[in-house]
Design an enzyme around this catalytic site. Structure first.
Site, PDB file in Angstrom:
ATOM      1  N   LYS A 176     -16.886  21.790 -49.851  1.00  0.00           N
ATOM      2  CA  LYS A 176     -16.249  20.676 -50.800  1.00  0.00           C
ATOM      3  C   LYS A 176     -15.615  19.759 -49.595  1.00  0.00           C
ATOM      4  CE  LYS A 176     -12.664  19.413 -52.615  1.00  0.00           C
ATOM      5  NZ  LYS A 176     -12.087  18.051 -52.774  1.00  0.00           N
ATOM      6  N   GLY A 229      -5.578  24.196 -46.093  1.00  0.00           N
ATOM      7  CA  GLY A 229      -4.795  23.141 -46.516  1.00  0.00           C
ATOM      8  C   GLY A 229      -3.631  23.473 -47.024  1.00  0.00           C
ATOM      9  N   SER A 230      -2.964  22.983 -48.050  1.00  0.00           N
ATOM     10  CA  SER A 230      -1.565  22.816 -48.501  1.00  0.00           C
ATOM     11  C   SER A 230      -1.298  24.273 -49.014  1.00  0.00           C
ATOM     12  CB  SER A 230      -1.157  21.901 -49.201  1.00  0.00           C
ATOM     13  OG  SER A 230      -1.485  21.998 -50.481  1.00  0.00           O
ATOM     14  N   THR A 233      -1.929  24.215 -53.047  1.00  0.00           N
ATOM     15  CA  THR A 233      -3.164  24.284 -53.355  1.00  0.00           C
ATOM     16  C   THR A 233      -3.875  25.639 -52.998  1.00  0.00           C
ATOM     17  OG1 THR A 233      -3.495  21.713 -52.917  1.00  0.00           O
ATOM     18  CG2 THR A 233      -5.488  23.216 -52.950  1.00  0.00           C
ATOM     19  N   GLY A 234      -3.544  26.316 -51.996  1.00  0.00           N
ATOM     20  CA  GLY A 234      -3.924  27.577 -51.589  1.00  0.00           C
ATOM     21  C   GLY A 234      -3.613  28.641 -52.631  1.00  0.00           C
ATOM     22  N   GLU A 251      -6.012  29.639 -44.797  1.00  0.00           N
ATOM     23  CA  GLU A 251      -5.335  28.899 -43.542  1.00  0.00           C
ATOM     24  C   GLU A 251      -4.478  27.740 -44.307  1.00  0.00           C
ATOM     25  OE1 GLU A 251      -3.884  26.655 -41.056  1.00  0.00           O
ATOM     26  OE2 GLU A 251      -5.981  25.791 -40.583  1.00  0.00           O
ATOM     27  N   CYS A 285      -1.984  21.660 -38.351  1.00  0.00           N
ATOM     28  CA  CYS A 285      -1.512  22.659 -39.071  1.00  0.00           C
ATOM     29  C   CYS A 285      -0.882  23.289 -38.026  1.00  0.00           C
ATOM     30  CB  CYS A 285      -2.549  23.755 -39.695  1.00  0.00           C
ATOM     31  SG  CYS A 285      -3.358  22.887 -40.956  1.00  0.00           S
ATOM     32  N   GLU A 382       7.394  21.280 -43.565  1.00  0.00           N
ATOM     33  CA  GLU A 382       6.133  20.848 -42.807  1.00  0.00           C
ATOM     34  C   GLU A 382       6.238  19.316 -43.283  1.00  0.00           C
ATOM     35  OE1 GLU A 382       1.746  22.170 -41.815  1.00  0.00           O
ATOM     36  OE2 GLU A 382       2.302  22.280 -44.107  1.00  0.00           O
TER      37      GLU A 382
END
Length: 483
Positions: A176, A229-230, A233-234, A251, A285, A382
């Site tokens: 995706k 990603g964030s 969302t993770g 990650e 990241c 972050e």
């Protein structure tokens, strides 16, 4: 497909597929739409899953001799290198990063396929002694279908680092792509197809995360999820994965700190700060978003870092500027709000903190804050932009405590020429990777991943390959019944 294509397509089961709905892609340096891409939907997800399952069930990647899979990986690497001149400008334009960095990203992607291609015929089990009545051994089986959700900051690099080991192990992969920067990734699919990757082994979908991403990670026929990603969302993906107990590699974010002692080499430190926080406009990241400096050299470091930041050129990635735009207006405005809040909380703004008035795109000046304390949001939040927070310390123990003082644990660094201190740092710093005297030291060969809210599992290196296989044990009794 060519570099002049205005509307780009999804890649499903070996075919390029258009859609009625389109996603608009902006040039961050100009704030202008320059291309569109077909917007995938849940029907496309289903088609990709069916194609992937057909590929897995056929055994086309697993029934052959592993050396054939290794040769395929090598051909993919060659095809990636063949498209660099056409593909890199597209990545630079959609992402905002410099043309040189875009070229390097494709070359790193090719390196992943070379590296894991070299391991494709070395995925070996072992024999386990159980005594004379038994033979016991293990072998590795591919997980099946790997769903991989790629972020917008290094779309080609990060796609390749998960795609390559997954294919080397014999899996089918559904990627995706990020809606903001989906275009250059299509060249990876082009390279795979030209190299002879079997149909269904790769599908590449671009669509809204809430629809396409959710349908993918919650699909009962998916065998693995890889996400970069964030944190929010993770966490959402992990909740969906729990419904079917789908193993995942995560990650997530970081708020990584470098610790500088008085014996640090100043040139090494400044060069690492330059790359650690201003490379790719800080959208990394594992960026060096915090710098902890011993009080004996604190003001000197603050002054020199500020001077270095002020001297960096700001401009379009197509011109290879040193500080390029951030990826979107939303990202730009969020970073500016964080800077404003840091000032209101008492951080000392040494340089930057604004959007350049003479540039049209989504630019942020190289920004340095000093006297940042642990109670400030800037110390723990972050930013994902070219914003450095500098904090003084007095003792080694205080330095480790400050560095570990967030919920993240992705990377950390120490600058010192005291070897015993460097070893102590490697043990004391809570992170998946520790850099000594060079930020971003390492490469394709070195495992990468985090602790805490930075996620779990490892990408890169030999260790990552074993995320894409399951261990099967076979225990055989070889003697007959006693008489």
């Amino acid at each position: 497909m060519t570099e002049t294509t205005k509307n780009w397509l999804n890649f499903i089961g070996g075919d390029w597929v258009d859609a009625t709905d389109k996603i608009e892609v902006y040039d961050p340096a100009t704030d202008e739409i320059f291309a569109t891409i077909a917007q995938a939907n849940t029907n496309d997800v289903e088609r990709a899953v069916v194609a992937a399952r057909t590929c897995v069930n056929s055994g086309v990647l697993t029934d052959c001799r592993p050396v054939k899979r290794a040769e395929l990986m090598s051909r993919i690497a060659d095809e990636i290198r063949n498209v660099v001149d056409k593909a890199a400008p597209l990545l630079a334009r959609e992402n905002g990063k410099s043309l040189n960095d875009a070229r390097e990203e494709f070359l790193i992607a090719a390196r992943y396929f070379d590296y894991y291609g070299g391991m494709a015929d070395k995925i070996e089990g072992k024999s386990i002694p159980l005594g004379e009545d038994y033979i016991d051994f293990t072998y590795y089986e591919p997980v099946g279908i790997s769903a991989q959700i790629v972020p917008w900051n290094f779309p080609v690099d990060i796609c390749a680092r998960s795609l390559a080991p997954a294919l080397a192990a014999g899996n089918a992969v559904i990627v995706k792509s990020p809606e903001i920067t989906p275009l250059a990734m299509t060249w990876l699919a082009t390279a795979c197809k030209r190299a002879g990757l079997p149909d269904g082994a790769l599908s590449l979908l671009c669509g809204p995360g809430r629809e396409v991403g959710n349908a993918l990670v919650s699909h009962p026929d998916i065998n693995q999820i890889v996400f970069t990603g964030s944190v929010p969302t993770g966490q959402s993906i992990l909740k969906a994965a729990a419904e079917h107990a789908i193993p995942s590699v995560m990650e997530l974010g970081g708020k990584s700190a470098a610790v500088a002692f008085p014996d640090a080499d100043m040139n090494q430190l400044l060069d690492s700060v330059r790359w650690g926080i201003f490379f790719n406009a800080g959208q990394v990241c594992s960026a060096m978003s915090r710098l902890l400096v011993h009080r004996d050299i604190y003001e000197e470091v603050v002054a020199k870092v500020a001077e270095m930041g002020k001297g960096l050129s700001i401009g379009s990635g197509m011109d290879n500027a040193e500080v390029t735009p951030v990826v979107s207006r939303q990202q730009q405005q969020q970073i500016l709000r964080i800077c404003d809040r840091a000032v209101s909380e008492g951080a000392r703004l040494v340089t930057g903190g604004q959007a350049p008035a003479d540039l049209k795109g989504y630019f942020i000046e190289p920004t340095v804050f000093a006297d940042v304390t642990p109670d400030m949001n800037l110390f723990t939040e972050e930013v994902f932009g070219p914003v450095l927070a500098i904090t003084p310390f007095d003792t080694e123990e205080e330095a480790w405590a400050l560095a570990n003082g967030t919920d993240f644990g992705l990377v950390a660094g120490v600058f010192t020429h005291d070897l015993t201190r460097a070893i102590r740092a490697s043990r004391a710093l809570r992170a998946g990777q520790v850099f000594v005297n060079e930020w971003y030291a390492g490469g394709v060969e070195t495992p990468f991943g985090g602790l805490g809210l930075s996620g779990f599992g490892r990408e890169k290196g030999q260790e990552a390959l074993y995320s894409y296989v399951n261990t099967k044990n076979v225990a055989i009794r070889v003697t007959g019944p006693s008489k």
